[in-house]
Design an enzyme around this catalytic site. Structure first.
Site, PDB file in Angstrom:
ATOM      1  N   HIS A 328      35.613  65.372  19.502  1.00 26.81           N
ATOM      2  CA  HIS A 328      36.992  65.176  19.046  1.00 26.81           C
ATOM      3  C   HIS A 328      37.856  66.402  19.308  1.00 26.81           C
ATOM      4  O   HIS A 328      37.370  67.489  19.650  1.00 26.81           O
ATOM      5  CB  HIS A 328      36.999  64.834  17.550  1.00 26.81           C
ATOM      6  CG  HIS A 328      36.471  65.924  16.657  1.00 26.81           C
ATOM      7  ND1 HIS A 328      37.174  67.061  16.342  1.00 26.81           N
ATOM      8  CD2 HIS A 328      35.283  66.040  15.992  1.00 26.81           C
ATOM      9  CE1 HIS A 328      36.466  67.825  15.529  1.00 26.81           C
ATOM     10  NE2 HIS A 328      35.311  67.228  15.304  1.00 26.81           N
ATOM     11  N   CYS A 346      29.939  68.610  14.952  1.00 29.40           N
ATOM     12  CA  CYS A 346      30.642  67.862  15.991  1.00 29.40           C
ATOM     13  C   CYS A 346      30.844  68.733  17.228  1.00 29.40           C
ATOM     14  O   CYS A 346      30.681  69.947  17.196  1.00 29.40           O
ATOM     15  CB  CYS A 346      32.002  67.384  15.478  1.00 29.40           C
ATOM     16  SG  CYS A 346      31.903  66.075  14.241  1.00 29.40           S
TER      17      CYS A 346
END
Length: 421
Positions: A328, A346
């Site tokens: 992301h 992440c």
């Protein structure tokens, strides 16, 4: 199909017919060969265990058996198929005296059995038999739901089969697995793997071919699984694959290289999980994409108010695990991207790179992480980590292939190595 040598027997048969009938009589057919004559009716040469006398329908619990009567002929081939186009697997004895089914008959079905024979002179015979099977005694049906939804996916997308009831016994699992058919064009060798008592996954040995068509169907309807359970109807599934897109993230060099059909198309500076929150190594399958996700530390076990706590709006989020691992946009860590790992697991990148990645991947594409200090992605339960099992270990999860190093049985070969159609 089994054939016996015919050269000598055919020659003798023709010689005797010429002598008996006289020159000019074509008892062996127009070319003097008994095989050129129309097949004779083999009704007197065979018998089968169809409905018993006085019964209208056969018991689907009993195997089908066709036998040769007398000593003047043999069975050369048998094909049995029901009205839905489902073939019954079977075995023919070496001497051609008996054929019996090796896969179960379906209940409440109409069968056509085509029997080929040859007599002692090698002339071919034919007989077509038909019969119906009775309905199952129980109304309990096993339902199967295939996944994912119909559509186009990346080459790493596994097929799933969800059962509405648990099945534990290997013999019962084998009946179910044999009925779950996966066919791909182009062809790809693959196998089912039992994740648990109610879920199976199917994947090829390697990734799916690009731009393939994959059809999934069940032939389980009407098939006996146990005394109290029979197969129900299942909706078929059709998928297609796109290009081969693989994103490889090197946690040690803080970079991601995106490959399309084997060619590198982008190199992206990234940051991955810091100490204590290391990103999982291994192959992950893209689960889906969301333009906006609100990410909270509490979702991964971080207590509110701690020094690691966070509550952030996140954009251009591509999900790879159920537990919340994404690729992301992370504009707050741009200074560390390409240089250090500072995330909570992440893979973060600039907003522009995250938007590009979001637009260029789809569900079923592959994200592989290497050189992280994190554990390896779980095969099941946290997304699709199926590709982290070696092929031999994947095969061990099949009720048909486990303990069978020589490969599938003949009745399973077409399911496991689907031919192009």
């Amino acid at each position: 199909m089994n054939h016996s040598p015919r050269t000598t027997r055919t020659a003798v048969g023709c010689t005797l017919l010429v002598i008996a009938l006289g020159a000019g009589v074509t008892g062996c057919g127009s070319d003097g060969n008994p095989l050129s004559a129309a097949p004779y009716d083999a009704a007197d040469q065979i018998a089968f265990n169809g409905p018993s006398k006085g019964e209208k329908k056969a018991d689907p619990d009993k195997p089908l058996e066709v036998t040769a009567e007398g000593s003047d002929g043999r069975i050369t081939d048998v094909t049995a198929m029901d009205g839905r186009g489902r073939y019954v697997a079977g075995e023919l004895s070496a001497d051609g005296s008996r054929w019996h089914s090796t896969s179960p008959l379906a209940a409440d079905a109409h069968y056509t059995v085509r029997v080929s024979t040859e007599d002692e002179d090698g002339a071919p015979g034919r007989k077509v038999l038909t019969f119906d099977t009775g309905k199952p005694l129980t109304k309990k049906r096993l339902k199967v739901a295939f996944g994912p939804q119909a559509g186009t996916y990346g080459v790493g997308q596994p097929i799933t089969a969800e059962l509405d009831q648990p099945v534990k016994l290997k013999a019962q699992r084998a009946v179910i697995e044999r009925a779950l058919k996966v066919e791909s064009t182009p062809a790809a060798e693959g196998a089912w793997h039992w994740v648990d008592d109610k879920e199976l996954h199917y994947r090829p040995k390697e990734y799916w071919p690009t731009h393939a068509t994959i059809r999934v169907r069940s032939t389980l309807e009407g098939i006996k699984i146990s005394d109290r359970l029979w197969g129900g109807s299942t909706k078929p599934l059709k998928l297609t694959t796109g290009d081969r897109v693989i994103a490889v993230t090197d946690a040690s060099s803080h970079s991601m290289t995106v490959y399309k059909n084997g060619e590198a198309i982008n190199d992206i500076p990234v940051t991955t999980g810091k100490a204590g929150f290391e990103t999982r190594n291994g192959v992950k399958v893209v689960l889906g994409k969301q333009y906006f996700v609100r990410m909270r530390g509490t979702s991964i076990g971080i207590a509110e108010g701690s020094s690691e706590s966070y509550d952030l709006p996140v954009y251009w989020a591509t999900q790879v695990t159920y537990s919340g691992e994404y690729v992301h946009a992370a504009p707050w860590s741009v200074g560390s991207q390409g240089y250090a790992n500072v995330s909570h697991g992440c893979t973060g990148m600039s907003t522009g790179n995250a938007a590009w990645f979001y637009e260029n991947v789809r569900a079923g594409d592959l994200v592989e992480v290497v050189n992280s200090y994190g554990e390896t992605m779980e095969p099941f339960g946290n997304g699709f980590g199926d590709w982290n099992l070696e092929w031999k270990n994947w095969r061990h999860g099949s009720a048909l292939l486990k303990g069978n190093p020589e490969g599938p049985k003949p009745e399973d070969a077409s399911r496991l190595r689907p031919a192009a159609v």
